[in-house]
Design an enzyme around this catalytic site. Structure first.
Site, PDB file in Angstrom:
ATOM      1  N   GLY B  46       0.810  -1.206   0.000  1.00  0.00           N
ATOM      2  CA  GLY B  46       0.000   0.000   0.000  1.00  0.00           C
ATOM      3  C   GLY B  46       0.846   1.261   0.000  1.00  0.00           C
ATOM      4  O   GLY B  46       0.359   2.345  -0.282  1.00  0.00           O
ATOM      5  N   SER B  87      10.802   2.137   6.828  1.00  0.00           N
ATOM      6  CA  SER B  87      10.766   3.307   5.929  1.00  0.00           C
ATOM      7  C   SER B  87      11.913   3.270   4.932  1.00  0.00           C
ATOM      8  O   SER B  87      12.516   4.296   4.629  1.00  0.00           O
ATOM      9  CB  SER B  87      10.819   4.611   6.754  1.00  0.00           C
ATOM     10  OG  SER B  87       9.759   4.652   7.662  1.00  0.00           O
ATOM     11  N   ARG B  88      12.213   2.068   4.415  1.00  0.00           N
ATOM     12  CA  ARG B  88      13.455   1.894   3.686  1.00  0.00           C
ATOM     13  C   ARG B  88      13.302   1.763   2.185  1.00  0.00           C
ATOM     14  O   ARG B  88      14.281   1.889   1.439  1.00  0.00           O
ATOM     15  CB  ARG B  88      14.196   0.652   4.227  1.00  0.00           C
ATOM     16  CG  ARG B  88      13.411  -0.658   4.085  1.00  0.00           C
ATOM     17  CD  ARG B  88      14.200  -1.857   4.612  1.00  0.00           C
ATOM     18  NE  ARG B  88      15.437  -2.055   3.903  1.00  0.00           N
ATOM     19  CZ  ARG B  88      15.521  -2.577   2.685  1.00  0.00           C
ATOM     20  NH1 ARG B  88      14.437  -2.959   2.052  1.00  0.00           N
ATOM     21  NH2 ARG B  88      16.691  -2.709   2.096  1.00  0.00           N
ATOM     22  N   THR B  90      11.715   3.344  -0.568  1.00  0.00           N
ATOM     23  CA  THR B  90      11.982   4.395  -1.554  1.00  0.00           C
ATOM     24  C   THR B  90      13.481   4.657  -1.646  1.00  0.00           C
ATOM     25  O   THR B  90      14.027   4.823  -2.739  1.00  0.00           O
ATOM     26  CB  THR B  90      11.231   5.684  -1.167  1.00  0.00           C
ATOM     27  OG1 THR B  90       9.830   5.375  -1.129  1.00  0.00           O
ATOM     28  CG2 THR B  90      11.473   6.790  -2.177  1.00  0.00           C
ATOM     29  N   LYS B 286      13.852  10.738   1.016  1.00  0.00           N
ATOM     30  CA  LYS B 286      13.980  10.119   2.337  1.00  0.00           C
ATOM     31  C   LYS B 286      12.729   9.268   2.586  1.00  0.00           C
ATOM     32  O   LYS B 286      11.713   9.456   1.908  1.00  0.00           O
ATOM     33  CB  LYS B 286      14.066  11.195   3.416  1.00  0.00           C
ATOM     34  CG  LYS B 286      15.215  12.181   3.231  1.00  0.00           C
ATOM     35  CD  LYS B 286      15.083  13.353   4.207  1.00  0.00           C
ATOM     36  CE  LYS B 286      16.339  14.239   4.174  1.00  0.00           C
ATOM     37  NZ  LYS B 286      16.231  15.366   5.130  1.00  0.00           N
ATOM     38  N   GLY B 287      12.803   8.387   3.574  1.00  0.00           N
ATOM     39  CA  GLY B 287      11.641   7.546   3.886  1.00  0.00           C
ATOM     40  C   GLY B 287      10.761   8.207   4.934  1.00  0.00           C
ATOM     41  O   GLY B 287      11.248   8.658   5.967  1.00  0.00           O
ATOM     42  N   GLU B 290       6.691   5.509   8.017  1.00  0.00           N
ATOM     43  CA  GLU B 290       6.318   5.216   9.400  1.00  0.00           C
ATOM     44  C   GLU B 290       6.091   6.461  10.236  1.00  0.00           C
ATOM     45  O   GLU B 290       5.161   6.536  11.030  1.00  0.00           O
ATOM     46  CB  GLU B 290       7.424   4.387  10.055  1.00  0.00           C
ATOM     47  CG  GLU B 290       7.595   3.021   9.444  1.00  0.00           C
ATOM     48  CD  GLU B 290       8.797   2.337  10.048  1.00  0.00           C
ATOM     49  OE1 GLU B 290       8.614   1.567  10.993  1.00  0.00           O
ATOM     50  OE2 GLU B 290       9.924   2.590   9.586  1.00  0.00           O
TER      51      GLU B 290
END
Lengths: 160, 334, 454
Positions: B46, B87-88, B90, B286-287, B290
């Site tokens: 998602g 959050s890794r 991208t 950046k991620g 989260e």
């Protein structure tokens, strides 16, 4: 086992079912129509929303035999053969999904809303979709998508 | 009486696994029709990897986003991705895709160079063609180059890329280490309305500013921020798996007993994206997947304090907690 | 530089599939002959299994297989500590821990067969409160102790500067404790795995995991295919002779998940569905009900955090001491990872010349906790940001101002002594103030994240 005769998305279906089976189980496991999703089986999440004779219902809480002879519409039948329904197009264009698991139910519930109320206010949209949970919480874009689709259909520019 | 209050919270969040050690691999394959397959073991849940990663491949290859197929469905054919968490994606998968696409593009340059009468390093990939820099009229469609590779040079145009960070273990005595790839930043203000008779807290306004480095797909990034904001508010006001913590009694068993935010719970939401590029991130990205759920809950607590002058430091802020806190405040004569 | 794709709000790649109902999730895959799986779970919070007899269940009409710990080739797993059993063989440590599983032609038969399993458990006294569990005479959740050892300490320590010197410079000491509760991820798609024995002695597993390769290695180990090649070979022979599993091995099929939020990083349904497929030679599907998801899936751990700050009258934080307790539940899972991640960031995005963080993992007899969106950092941000407002209140400083005064900048260090770059906190605050028409003092309006002067 008893014989169930229903029309699903305009197609007649005759299936032998257990008298206690839910409509959701029949749709998914026997007819392999998988648009309606299993999210809770207690009527809380709305992922299995379908239209039964035009009325919005939870397929998980609906006994299959209780709707014998009815017309069922799932997300697969919303657009029909004429391509995408205005709501589907609008959800797509407004980025109104993330994981997509609630989307079929959202679209069916939105269709039920617009069928009864072609020009809903924002509050009416929120109320109509309040039984459809989206954990990704794409709500802001979902509401925008329904609004935009309503504008198009009420102006006569959209799909039926 | 209904009382309003505003609460501020800021946040930072690291991109990638804490302490590093994670990586992602990617394969980019150019087909004779000039389209590309991006093959990668990254799970789409998602967050939009299926969209932003093809966008990156398309950019490098100079083709349309719609010309990239995203293939990520099994461990037999898709190369290793550590996973869709921390959050890794991208950042890590994105960099792997950039490397793989650049690698494939280099092969296209080498195949096309003799026909274009130029050295591979003088070529660029633009608008579906391989062409000579500063001489756009000297161009060959990418499909033609890939076909030539297959039929004449027996060169299968496929690029691979891998990107990761080394593991950095904390020093056992001091905890010193290099735990992060980059940090994203955010500031959030939330406004609430507290009903002092019923104790109900309603979030009425949420304003966020997020530094995303570079928004690869701005609308999807915004949607992720807003979804996270709603999840954070839901944590602040509704959710608790152990209502009698630490006792495990009376745990909710259904989505009726365990309430999560619905359309009726969402406030007015506005989001601003700012871009302070990460030196290593894809185009600076950046991620933020989260962290979007982090600042809302303290912001709600701070807003409730602003509204009624009590600190509720054990969320969720249920009506019961609000009423008890107000009672105590009254008893204390404040 | 102009871009064609980057920075453009392209439509979602699988967006049309979403709106037409064509997107395929694991539960949408139907393979003829698939058996339904159900698990017998521990009815008690803590105890020792004294008797487990599945013979009546095995004979129940429609039942095609029953598995217990004896059917698991390698019955220990865990990301970082191999302390968890796929099926408990002796000790149970939380209510809901799987003990046996049944595969049957349909769910009704599987559920009925579960009732025919004889299970006797000698109950033991559980402990639920981490503060109780930390006491020396507390009932033991784990034989090695209730607090995870990090090196030779019962907590992770991260510090920078001289904390006592910092407190000595302070005008005020402000100490507060914060509690962050447990949440369920609640993706609308619950845990589901479909394991299918295939040709070439292979096993395909359709799964909802967030990281296909992340789980693959764990599953290989459980199915007796460890990292050691010699072991793998001998195990291969064992399975191949049963016609179930060959050398290479497992194929995960996934990649499209109906929401996760961290809740799909554990094995959950995969291992038992796989073992069932090997046992029966048939496709086996285990879909968790919402109730199972709510009660037994990995959840956000509760956190208790105490901040003790030394501050000067003009609003500078000169010392920050944090002690956090992470209530891990009954098994380690990712707790030894998250305790570090928490310790690195809990002190917040502020310039802290003297900082000390201690963070302990404590076991209790509750469902094991796991990854969640914001893993470890979420409770830290929560505690830190409330504490900042509490400091502001005490010093009678505006909440915006206290953050501008202490905001971290380029070249500053985290507690981990990591020197930071691409810092943008001050700028996001200025932008927020602008969006809100919130007035900020000139000296803060002109502030930037540029490195401090030495």
């Amino acid at each position: 086992m008893v014989l169930l005769e229903i029309s699903v998305n305009g197609k007649g279906c005759r299936v032998l079912v257990d008298a206690t089976t839910s409509l959701l189980t029949v749709l998914r496991e026997q007819l392999h129509i998988t648009g309606p999703k299993i999210g809770c089986e207690t009527g809380d999440c709305g992922a299995c929303s379908v239209l039964i004779d035009g009325k919005l219902r939870r397929a998980c809480l609906t006994n299959a035999m209780s709707v014998n002879g009815s017309e069922i519409t799932t997300v697969e039948g919303i657009g029909g053969s004429g391509g995408l329904h205005a709501l589907q197009k609008s959800f797509y264009e407004h980025h109104a999904s993330q994981c997509g698991y609630c989307t079929p139910g959202m679209i069916v519930a939105s269709k039920a809303l617009l069928d009864n109320n072609p020009t809903p206010t924002e509050l009416e949209i929120k109320e109509a979709l309040s039984g459809n949970l989206c954990r990704c919480a794409s709500y802001v874009n979902i509401i925008k998508a329904v609004k935009s689709a309503a504008l198009k259909t009420s102006n006569g520019g959209g799909e039926p | 009486m209904k009382k309003r209050g505003k609460g501020l919270a800021v946040a930072f969040y690291p991109t990638g696994m804490g302490g590093g050690g994670d990586f992602t691999n990617a394969i980019v394959k150019i087909k004779p029709d000039g389209t590309a397959d991006l093959i990668i073991g990254t799970v789409e849940l998602g967050q939009g990897a299926c969209t932003v990663l093809p966008q990156m491949a398309a950019e490098i290859l100079g083709i349309e986003y719609e010309q990239v197929k995203f293939i990520n469905d099994n461990t037999d054919s898709c190369p290793i991705c550590f996973g869709s968490f921390a959050s890794r994606v991208t950042y890590f998968a994105g960099n792997a895709v950039i490397k793989a696409a650049t690698n494939a593009r280099q092969k296209l340059f080498e195949i096309a160079a003799p026909d274009l009468g130029a050295a591979p390093e003088d070529l660029e990939a633009v608008d579906g063609t391989i062409r000579v820099k500063n001489s756009p009229e000297k161009a060959l469609p990418i499909g033609q180059v890939a076909t030539k590779g297959l039929y004449e040079k027996h060169e299968f145009v496929v690029g691979t890329g891998s990107f990761g960070r080394p593991r950095s273990f904390p020093d056992p005595e001091t905890g010193a280490c290099d735990p992060l790839a980059t940090l994203a930043w955010a500031s959030v203000q939330i406004e609430v309305e507290v009903d002092t008779e019923t104790g109900v807290v309603t979030v009425i306004d949420s304003r966020s500013v997020y530094d995303v480095g570079k928004a690869i797909n701005p609308e999807m990034a915004k949607l992720q921020v807003e979804g996270g904001a709603i999840m954070g508010m839901s944590w602040a006001t509704l959710e608790n798996l152990y209502p009698f913590y630490p006792s495990p009694k009376f745990q909710p068993r259904s989505l009726g007993q365990y309430m999560i935010a619905t359309t009726m719970d969402i406030p007015h939401i506005e989001t601003t994206m700012v871009e302070c590029p990460s030196p290593v991130g894809p185009w600076g990205a950046k991620g933020i997947g989260e962290m979007t759920a982090n600042p809302p809950s303290p912001a709600v607590v701070n807003a409730v304090h602003d509204a009624i002058g009590v600190w509720i430091t054990d969320i969720p802020i249920t009506p019961e907690k609000v009423l008890r806190a107000l009672e105590e405040k009254e008893k204390a004569g404040n | 530089m102009t871009f064609k794709s980057i920075g453009k709000s392209k439509p979602r790649y699988n967006g049309l599939d979403h709106v037409t109902g064509q997107a395929q999730y694991v539960d949408d895959i139907f393979i003829p002959g698939t058996l339904a799986v159900k698990a017998l779970r521990s009815p008690v919070h803590k105890g020792i299994i004294r008797k487990l007899d599945t013979s009546r269940a095995e004979k129940f009409p429609g039942v095609k297989g029953v598995i217990t710990a004896a059917d698991v080739p390698c019955n220990t797993y865990g990301y970082l500590t191999l302390d968890q059993a796929v099926l408990a063989d002796k000790a149970v440590r939380y209510m809901g821990e799987p003990i046996a599983a049944v595969a049957a032609d349909n769910l009704e038969a599987a559920n009925e067969a579960l009732d025919l399993i004889t299970l006797e458990i000698e109950q033991e006294t559980p402990v639920f409160d981490p503060l109780e569990a930390m006491k020396p005479d507390a009932p033991k959740v784990r034989p090695e102790g209730n607090v995870l050892m990090v090196g030779n300490r019962p907590y992770r320590l991260v510090f920078n500067g001289d904390i006592e010197k910092g407190f000595a410079q302070a005008d005020e000491i402000i100490e507060n404790t914060f509690f962050f509760p447990s949440q369920e991820h609640a993706p609308i798609e619950t845990q589901v795995s479909l394991a299918v024995p295939e040709k070439d002695s292979r096993l395909t597993i359709y799964t909802v995991t967030q990281g296909m390769y992340f789980l693959l290695r764990q599953l290989q180990r459980i199915l007796g295919q460890g990292d050691d090649l010699t072991n793998r070979w001998s195990e291969r022979m064992q399975y191949a002779s049963r016609g179930h599993l060959g050398f290479c091995d497992i194929k995960y099929v996934g990649g499209n998940v109906g929401g996760a939020f961290g809740g799909k990083t554990e094995l959950h349904a995969d291992a038992i569905a796989a073992l069932m497929a090997l046992k029966t030679g048939r496709p086996c599907k285990w879909r968790w009900t919402r109730e199972e998801e709510m009660l037994y899936s990995a959840r956000h751990s509760p956190w208790r955090m105490t901040f003790k700050d030394g501050v000067t009258k003009d609003g500078r934080i000169v010392a920050r001491k944090v002690f956090s307790i992470h209530d891990a539940g009954a098994y380690t899972g990712l707790s030894s990872y998250v305790v570090d991640k928490h310790a690195f960031y809990v002190a917040g995005p502020y310039y802290l010349p003297n900082v000390e963080v201690k963070c302990a993992v404590v076991y209790t007899n509750k469902v094991p906790t796991g990854a969640i969106r914001g893993f470890g950092v979420t409770p830290g941000t929560y505690a830190c940001e409330i504490q900042m407002n509490m400091i502001a209140e005490k010093l009678r400083i505006d909440p915006w101002e206290i953050r501008f005064i202490n905001a971290i900048r380029n070249g500053d260090q985290l507690a981990t002594r990591t020197k930071l770059e691409s810092v943008y906190l001050i700028e996001t605050m200025q932008k927020l103030a602008e969006a809100l028409n919130h007035p900020i003092d000139k000296k803060y309006a002109s502030l930037t994240s540029a490195p401090r002067e030495a």
